[in-house]
Design an enzyme around this catalytic site. Structure first.
Site, short mmCIF file in Angstrom:
data_model
loop_
_atom_site.label_atom_id
_atom_site.label_comp_id
_atom_site.label_asym_id
_atom_site.label_seq_id
_atom_site.Cartn_x
_atom_site.Cartn_y
_atom_site.Cartn_z
N ASP A 82 1.06 -10.74 -8.31
CA ASP A 82 1.43 -9.47 -8.93
C ASP A 82 2.61 -9.65 -9.88
O ASP A 82 3.33 -10.64 -9.84
CB ASP A 82 1.78 -8.44 -7.86
CG ASP A 82 2.98 -8.86 -7.00
OD1 ASP A 82 2.94 -9.99 -6.46
OD2 ASP A 82 3.95 -8.09 -6.89
N GLU A 176 4.34 -8.90 -3.99
CA GLU A 176 5.67 -9.45 -3.74
C GLU A 176 6.74 -8.62 -4.43
O GLU A 176 7.84 -8.44 -3.90
CB GLU A 176 5.72 -10.91 -4.22
CG GLU A 176 7.01 -11.65 -3.87
CD GLU A 176 8.09 -11.58 -4.94
OE1 GLU A 176 9.18 -12.13 -4.71
OE2 GLU A 176 7.86 -10.95 -6.01
N ASP A 199 8.69 -19.84 -7.55
CA ASP A 199 8.99 -18.52 -8.12
C ASP A 199 10.40 -18.50 -8.71
O ASP A 199 11.08 -17.48 -8.67
CB ASP A 199 8.85 -17.46 -7.01
CG ASP A 199 8.84 -16.04 -7.55
OD1 ASP A 199 8.69 -15.86 -8.77
OD2 ASP A 199 8.98 -15.10 -6.74
#
Length: 412
Positions: A82, A176, A199
């Site tokens: 996402d 997330e 990330d």
């Protein structure tokens, strides 16, 4: 031109609209996340990965089998599909800049949007790189589709590489960005000694500490009636909302006035009308106990704000989002040690960092799986000024491969 699988994957993934929606009760919150998860599932099968499964909640699992004869423990790699709901993420048109020459970068469809070199010091370290930006109308989605692309490229290379490694579990999560990413991860299914979220920004960072985070919603209710007969009868909830926003401390408790290890209380969305008006806030601090102070502050200011609209009422609700990963990483020190070694072997100076935000690793570590966060070449996330360095993504592929080899050999 030589093949660049990380770039090709990034360009493919960012074109799938996957913005999360914290107002939605659907699981996942938006259907585009399932579209990307299904695309990734097909790619995993095409690569020949094992145990490929996309759950109804949108979590995608796959496994790179262990090297023959290697008894090393399983390690998991995580990324989220996402993107942030704070800026439009539909219709992404990525711009590829080959051999960035330095200086400002103007975005073609954002006449007032310029990635300025004097405001973005990371650009100086990426001269000569291939950069990917937006066209100025949307997010890019490098957070975290750069991480997704890195993991998929690592998986492909491991299948062809003659290096020892244990089972490598791939896990792609949804939502997330709204604090739900790890909620549907089954750790018993993964059976890993540790994990790594892909990330992070730039190159060379190992994030070992994050904010602890709560979300708050404040709803003011009033009485609506036609303005022509409103005297002594209308109660305008928006007046209470305005008073509440005006009362929130700015100096030292807002993201625009804080840095480093400072916490904040941040209103990020408002909506409603005369009868009902609401504001969404996020509460952040590196010390979890301070979130209790922020909760009490929000409640007190909400109650006081109702005086601005006599007859109005307020309701405040809180939701835990994630917690600082600091304490949980102590239980498996090899997770960080192997990452430091891998970065040094790649010619980088490892930097143990602190995130003014969070990753799925925050929740996963709290759930019992030590999960530090590694760099993936992202810059300026949650902004139309977002950009990604392809070279830093490729460096991340090499670093993660070395980390997995270290686990395979068991030598720090």
């Amino acid at each position: 031109m030589p093949a660049r699988p990380t770039l090709d994957r990034l360009l493919r993934y960012v074109r799938v609209a996957t913005a999360a929606d914290d107002r939605s009760d659907a699981i996942p919150s938006t259907p585009g996340q399932l579209d990307l998860a299904d695309l990734l599932a097909d790619e995993c099968r095409d690569l020949g990965l094992a145990d490929v499964d996309r759950t109804p909640e949108g979590t995608l699992y796959a496994t790179v089998p262990a090297t023959a004869g290697c008894e090393a423990p399983a390690v998991a790699l995580f990324a989220h599909v996402d993107t942030s709901p704070e800026y439009p993420g539909d219709g992404v048109k990525p711009q590829v800049i080959e051999g960035y020459a330095g200086g400002d970068i103007e975005l073609p469809r954002g006449p007032d949007l310029v990635i300025r070199a004097d405001e973005d010091p990371d650009l100086a370290g990426c001269v000569g790189h291939t950069l990917v930006t937006t066209d100025g109308t949307t997010l890019l989605g490098g957070d975290d589709k750069a991480g997704v692309a890195v993991i998929m490229t690592v998986a492909e290379r491991l299948l062809d590489a003659d290096v020892p490694h244990g089972p490598v579990k791939l896990c792609f999560t949804c939502d997330e960005e709204i604090g739900r990413g790890a909620k549907y991860v089954d750790l018993d299914r993964l059976e890993c000694v540790c994990g790594y979220t892909l990330d992070g920004g730039g190159a060379g960072d190992i994030d070992v500490e994050t904010f602890s985070a709560d979300a708050a919603t404040v709803v003011f209710t009033g009485v609506n009636i036609h303005p022509s007969i409103a005297k002594h009868r209308m109660v305008n909830a928006q007046r209470a909302l305005g008073a509440f926003l005006a009362s929130l401390p700015r100096e030292g408790l807002a993201p625009e006035t804080t840095a480093g290890r400072d916490g904040f209380v941040h209103p990020y969305s408002v909506g409603g009308g005369v009868e009902r008006a609401e504001v969404g806030l996020i509460l952040r601090d590196f010390e979890t106990e301070k979130l209790g102070d922020y909760r009490r502050l929000v409640e007190e200011l909400a109650e006081k704000a109702t005086a601005a609209a006599p007859g109005s009422r307020c309701e405040v609700t809180f939701r835990e989002q994630y917690r600082n990963m600091r304490e949980g990483l102590v239980s498996e020190p090899r997770a960080v040690a192997f990452a430091e070694r891998a970065m040094a072997d790649a010619g980088l100076t490892p930097h143990l960092g602190v995130i003014r935000g969070g990753t799925d690793g925050s929740q996963l570590t709290a759930m019992g799986l030590p999960t530090p966060n590694l760099s993936t070449g992202q810059h300026n996330p949650h902004s139309p000024l977002e950009w990604v360095s392809v070279e830093e993504m490729e460096t991340a592929v090499g670093v993660v491969s070395r980390v997995l080899e270290s686990w395979g050999r068991g030598i720090v």
